[in-house]
Design an enzyme around this catalytic site. Structure first.
Site, PDB file in Angstrom:
ATOM      1  N   TRP A 152      39.268  36.315  36.690  1.00 17.05           N
ATOM      2  CA  TRP A 152      40.208  35.338  35.955  1.00 17.05           C
ATOM      3  C   TRP A 152      41.033  34.520  37.217  1.00 17.05           C
ATOM      4  CZ3 TRP A 152      43.140  37.560  38.501  1.00 17.05           C
ATOM      5  CH2 TRP A 152      43.148  39.063  38.959  1.00 17.05           C
ATOM      6  N   ASN A 153      40.990  34.646  38.210  1.00 10.37           N
ATOM      7  CA  ASN A 153      40.577  34.664  39.623  1.00 10.37           C
ATOM      8  C   ASN A 153      40.341  33.090  39.976  1.00 10.37           C
ATOM      9  OD1 ASN A 153      38.529  35.495  40.441  1.00 10.37           O
ATOM     10  ND2 ASN A 153      39.031  36.334  42.652  1.00 10.37           N
ATOM     11  N   LYS A 176      31.065  32.881  29.220  1.00  9.58           N
ATOM     12  CA  LYS A 176      31.716  34.031  28.706  1.00  9.58           C
ATOM     13  C   LYS A 176      32.551  33.836  30.052  1.00  9.58           C
ATOM     14  CE  LYS A 176      33.468  37.782  29.304  1.00  9.58           C
ATOM     15  NZ  LYS A 176      34.490  37.801  29.354  1.00  9.58           N
ATOM     16  N   ALA A 177      33.105  33.317  29.526  1.00  8.17           N
ATOM     17  CA  ALA A 177      34.589  33.035  31.090  1.00  8.17           C
ATOM     18  C   ALA A 177      35.609  34.183  30.512  1.00  8.17           C
ATOM     19  CB  ALA A 177      35.307  31.653  31.265  1.00  8.17           C
ATOM     20  N   GLU A 179      38.620  35.683  29.414  1.00  8.96           N
ATOM     21  CA  GLU A 179      39.674  35.593  28.044  1.00  8.96           C
ATOM     22  C   GLU A 179      41.109  35.404  28.738  1.00  8.96           C
ATOM     23  OE1 GLU A 179      37.033  37.164  27.906  1.00  8.96           O
ATOM     24  OE2 GLU A 179      35.748  37.308  26.633  1.00  8.96           O
ATOM     25  N   GLY A 229      32.835  40.013  39.526  1.00  7.47           N
ATOM     26  CA  GLY A 229      34.368  40.488  38.845  1.00  7.47           C
ATOM     27  C   GLY A 229      33.917  41.957  39.844  1.00  7.47           C
ATOM     28  N   GLU A 251      28.295  38.941  42.208  1.00  5.29           N
ATOM     29  CA  GLU A 251      28.906  38.976  43.681  1.00  5.29           C
ATOM     30  C   GLU A 251      30.476  39.360  43.053  1.00  5.29           C
ATOM     31  OE1 GLU A 251      32.286  37.632  45.095  1.00  5.29           O
ATOM     32  OE2 GLU A 251      32.087  35.883  44.467  1.00  5.29           O
ATOM     33  N   LEU A 252      30.954  41.005  43.603  1.00  3.68           N
ATOM     34  CA  LEU A 252      31.680  42.300  43.366  1.00  3.68           C
ATOM     35  C   LEU A 252      32.476  41.945  43.992  1.00  3.68           C
ATOM     36  CD1 LEU A 252      28.308  44.535  42.224  1.00  3.68           C
ATOM     37  CD2 LEU A 252      29.945  42.584  40.781  1.00  3.68           C
ATOM     38  N   CYS A 285      38.458  37.289  46.364  1.00  3.15           N
ATOM     39  CA  CYS A 285      37.168  38.173  46.429  1.00  3.15           C
ATOM     40  C   CYS A 285      37.100  38.191  48.201  1.00  3.15           C
ATOM     41  CB  CYS A 285      36.486  38.531  45.912  1.00  3.15           C
ATOM     42  SG  CYS A 285      35.691  36.751  45.855  1.00  3.15           S
ATOM     43  N   GLU A 382      39.816  48.329  46.987  1.00  3.51           N
ATOM     44  CA  GLU A 382      39.941  46.763  47.509  1.00  3.51           C
ATOM     45  C   GLU A 382      41.789  46.481  46.281  1.00  3.51           C
ATOM     46  OE1 GLU A 382      37.541  44.137  45.054  1.00  3.51           O
ATOM     47  OE2 GLU A 382      38.126  42.630  45.870  1.00  3.51           O
ATOM     48  N   GLU A 459      25.981  32.476  45.681  1.00  2.00           N
ATOM     49  CA  GLU A 459      26.466  30.727  45.519  1.00  2.00           C
ATOM     50  C   GLU A 459      26.614  29.877  46.003  1.00  2.00           C
ATOM     51  OE1 GLU A 459      29.274  32.809  42.312  1.00  2.00           O
ATOM     52  OE2 GLU A 459      27.472  32.594  40.843  1.00  2.00           O
TER      53      GLU A 459
HETATM   54  P1  NAD Z   1      38.107  44.288  35.838  1.00  2.00           P
HETATM   55  O1  NAD Z   1      36.613  44.791  35.860  1.00  2.00           O
HETATM   56  O2  NAD Z   1      38.016  44.948  33.567  1.00  2.00           O
HETATM   57  O3  NAD Z   1      37.390  43.122  35.042  1.00  2.00           O
HETATM   58  C1  NAD Z   1      36.851  41.945  35.745  1.00  2.00           C
HETATM   59  C2  NAD Z   1      35.937  40.787  34.622  1.00  2.00           C
HETATM   60  O4  NAD Z   1      35.216  41.581  34.399  1.00  2.00           O
HETATM   61  C3  NAD Z   1      37.184  40.348  34.268  1.00  2.00           C
HETATM   62  O5  NAD Z   1      36.472  38.963  34.229  1.00  2.00           O
HETATM   63  C4  NAD Z   1      36.704  40.968  32.534  1.00  2.00           C
HETATM   64  O6  NAD Z   1      36.494  39.996  31.610  1.00  2.00           O
HETATM   65  C5  NAD Z   1      35.059  40.819  33.406  1.00  2.00           C
HETATM   66  N1  NAD Z   1      34.685  41.936  31.853  1.00  2.00           N
HETATM   67  C6  NAD Z   1      35.044  43.111  32.415  1.00  2.00           C
HETATM   68  N2  NAD Z   1      34.307  44.139  31.184  1.00  2.00           N
HETATM   69  C7  NAD Z   1      33.292  43.672  31.227  1.00  2.00           C
HETATM   70  C8  NAD Z   1      32.012  43.425  30.490  1.00  2.00           C
HETATM   71  N3  NAD Z   1      32.005  44.963  29.737  1.00  2.00           N
HETATM   72  N4  NAD Z   1      30.973  42.431  30.225  1.00  2.00           N
HETATM   73  C9  NAD Z   1      31.232  41.612  31.043  1.00  2.00           C
HETATM   74  N5  NAD Z   1      32.599  41.305  31.417  1.00  2.00           N
HETATM   75  C10 NAD Z   1      32.872  42.236  31.640  1.00  2.00           C
HETATM   76  O7  NAD Z   1      39.088  44.333  36.478  1.00  2.00           O
HETATM   77  P2  NAD Z   1      40.069  43.448  36.535  1.00  2.00           P
HETATM   78  O8  NAD Z   1      40.913  44.185  36.063  1.00  2.00           O
HETATM   79  O9  NAD Z   1      39.993  41.806  35.167  1.00  2.00           O
HETATM   80  O10 NAD Z   1      40.130  42.890  37.983  1.00  2.00           O
HETATM   81  C11 NAD Z   1      40.527  44.025  39.185  1.00  2.00           C
HETATM   82  C12 NAD Z   1      39.540  44.111  40.079  1.00  2.00           C
HETATM   83  O11 NAD Z   1      37.985  43.525  39.567  1.00  2.00           O
HETATM   84  C13 NAD Z   1      39.898  43.491  41.350  1.00  2.00           C
HETATM   85  O12 NAD Z   1      40.338  44.534  41.679  1.00  2.00           O
HETATM   86  C14 NAD Z   1      38.346  42.957  42.244  1.00  2.00           C
HETATM   87  O13 NAD Z   1      37.975  43.841  42.844  1.00  2.00           O
HETATM   88  C15 NAD Z   1      37.789  42.799  40.698  1.00  2.00           C
HETATM   89  N6  NAD Z   1      37.361  41.545  40.995  1.00  2.00           N
HETATM   90  C16 NAD Z   1      36.877  40.774  41.646  1.00  2.00           C
HETATM   91  C17 NAD Z   1      36.827  38.770  41.319  1.00  2.00           C
HETATM   92  C18 NAD Z   1      36.010  38.872  42.341  1.00  2.00           C
HETATM   93  O14 NAD Z   1      35.826  37.530  42.912  1.00  2.00           O
HETATM   94  N7  NAD Z   1      34.560  38.980  42.876  1.00  2.00           N
HETATM   95  C19 NAD Z   1      37.450  38.229  40.351  1.00  2.00           C
HETATM   96  C20 NAD Z   1      38.350  38.693  40.007  1.00  2.00           C
HETATM   97  C21 NAD Z   1      38.087  40.460  39.799  1.00  2.00           C
END
Ligand code: NAD
Length: 478
Positions: A152-153, A176-177, A179, A229, A251-252, A285, A382, A459
């Site tokens: 989402w960021n 899957k972008a 939600e 994510g 890309e974590l 990130c 983080e 990427e």
């Molecule tokens: P989260 O771990 O719940 O989700 C992270 C992302 O993954 C979200 O977009 C979510 O929709 C997706 N996701 C979650 N479970 C999934 C699954 N089983 N299959 C596919 N997609 C799934 O965390 P959050 O609360 O949304 O974000 C918090 C943490 O996520 C942050 O602290 C950060 O570390 C990380 N994050 C990193 C990035 C990045 O650019 N690397 C971006 C967003 C969040």
């Protein structure tokens, strides 16, 4: 002003409607519901995979010049729509409108660059040990149907990194972008179709993330997974992808260290870091996350950066005067409160901010925390938000050890005017990307990716295209 939220399967755009599961998308600045987002049914997920598989042979066989022309056209159309799509981004994600426009321009430039680079996916000829009777051709082929998952960021840039590279390489995709911020992905997929992308090359689905990813990754036709994510979710998806030996790009999370050496250009370091830290309210990130400042500059830096934080103007990102918008969701606000509470327990000093602001919207004060305590969570986990923790160091060894003290390894930064410190930071920071006297590390033509628990694969850059290509050797005898 907003957009019509929909799925896209085999070229058909499917909005929310009676009898279909959906979820509300909200504006984090106000809490207002923007619209209902349709969820894909299990049958639709299967149809998305089937459509991508049907479209793949045709798209892979399309000349790279034609694929490039469609992507270029899409970039041109998106450029005309920047203002409208930027407003969608700010409404659902919260970042200031100027940042939303900047992200979109970066995304458009990336599509343009990938369109060009896709025309250069050449193989090579390896000289034979039996010249005249045998030749070796090394061919580069698209990997096939890809499943991409974006957070989402950066609601436009991350989808484009995956869609653009996959399509330029000749792959078809199911995206899957997020939600929580779906509107930009809808607009981008719509734009690709408006530019002439054949049906089935790019699908867009939404739903319960774990259910969608399990279904898509288990599909035998899907050959590649790309995820941006958090590390725990990335590890889970990698485990799913192991069955069927599917390729992954991960890309974590980052947790970027910043070292301000004693010989830094102080004014430049302060200006760059205080502006960069609060971009997208720290939900980036590669955001500078853990600040290690030489003891000779530490107290001055803490005071100056705190003054900057206090002066930042918070507000609705649609207001052009806003310098920092709300956090993207309630989870982030709760996470910030937990980080601050942990720092206080660890004896840290809250120099600026530290609290939620107002009851309406997801606002959290830009926060500066001084702590000579490497064990507090802010120096371990983080934080992904607008908290800037600062700690002093005395020796170069100490700074490098602190900087490399977590399992993450996405970006790292150093501020110095000396060649020695520059060399140390460039070669000894255990990260995928280093910025020296700058936070501007990312461009369409440069690879973006991490090491350690920040994942692997790149990427952007030619490496970003490689991620969607596989190598075939053809040894041809006379
Ligand atoms: P989260 O771990 O719940 O989700 C992270 C992302 O993954 C979200 O977009 C979510 O929709 C997706 N996701 C979650 N479970 C999934 C699954 N089983 N299959 C596919 N997609 C799934 O965390 P959050 O609360 O949304 O974000 C918090 C943490 O996520 C942050 O602290 C950060 O570390 C990380 N994050 C990193 C990035 C990045 O650019 N690397 C971006 C967003 C969040």
């Amino acid at each position: 002003m907003y957009t019509e939220l929909s799925l896209c399967i085999d070229g058909r755009f499917i909005p929310a409607g009676p009898g279909r599961l959906s979820e509300p998308v909200t504006n984090p600045a106000t809490g207002a519901v923007l619209d209902e987002l349709p969820h894909a049914t299990v049958d639709e997920l299967d149809e998305a995979v089937a459509a991508a598989a049907r479209a793949f042979p045709g798209w892979a066989a399309t000349s790279p010049f034609e694929r490039s022309a469609i992507l270029r056209r899409a970039a041109g159309i998106l450029r005309e729509r920047v203002d409208a799509v930027a407003a969608v981004m700010t409404l659902e994600q919260g970042k200031p409108i100027a940042e939303s426009k900047g992200e979109l321009i970066h995304a458009i430039e990336l599509i343009e660059w990938l369109a060009e680079e896709g025309r250069r996916t050449y193989g090579r000829v390896v000289p034979s040990r039996s010249p005249g009777t045998l030749e070796h051709l090394v061919l580069r082929e698209p990997v096939g149907v890809c499943a991409a998952f974006t957070p989402w960021n950066f609601p436009a840039l991350t989808p484009v990194r995956k869609l653009g590279a996959a399509l330029a390489a000749g792959c078809t995709v199911i995206l899957k972008a997020s939600e929580e911020t779906p509107g930009c992905a809808v607009e981008i997929v719509r734009t690709l179709h408006d530019a002439g992308l054949p049906a089935g090359c790019a699908q867009l689905v939404f739903g319960v993330p774990s259910a969608v990813s399990e279904r898509l990754i288990a599909a035998p036709q899907v050959r590649k997974i790309s995820f941006t994510g958090s590390t725990p979710v990335g590890e889970h998806l990698m485990a799913l992808a192991a069955r069927g030996a599917k390729r992954t790009t991960m890309e974590l999370g980052g947790n970027a260290p910043v070292i301000v050496f004693s010989d830094a250009d102080y004014t430049k370091a302060l200006a760059t870091l205080s502006a960069g830290k609060f971009r997208n309210a720290g939900q980036v990130c590669v955001s500078p996350a853990r600040f290690f400042v030489h003891e000779s500059l530490h107290d001055r830096f803490v005071a100056d950066v705190a003054a900057h934080a206090r002066a930042l103007r918070l507000g609705d990102g649609l207001d052009p005067a806003t310098q920092m918008g709300p956090l993207a969701n309630a989870r982030r606000v709760e996470a910030m409160e937990a980080f601050v509470a942990d720092a206080e327990r660890g004896g840290a000093r809250i120099v600026a901010g530290g609290k939620r602001q107002g009851n309406n919207g997801m606002f959290f004060e830009p926060t500066v925390i001084a702590a000579n305590a490497p064990d507090i969570r802010l120096f371990q986990d983080e934080c992904f938000g607008p908290i800037l923790p600062v700690m002093p160091f005395s020796t170069v060894e100490e700074a490098i050890e602190l900087a490399n003290g977590t399992a993450a390894g996405l970006a790292g930064y150093a501020f110095t005017q000396g060649i020695e410190h520059r060399q140390v930071a460039t070669h000894r920071l255990r990260v995928g990307m280093v910025g020296i006297n700058t936070l501007a590390i990312s461009a369409p033509e440069t690879p973006f990716g991490g090491v350690g628990e920040s994942g692997f694969g790149s990427e952007g850059g030619s490496e970003g295209l490689d991620a969607y290509l596989q190598t075939k050797l053809a040894s041809i005898s006379a």
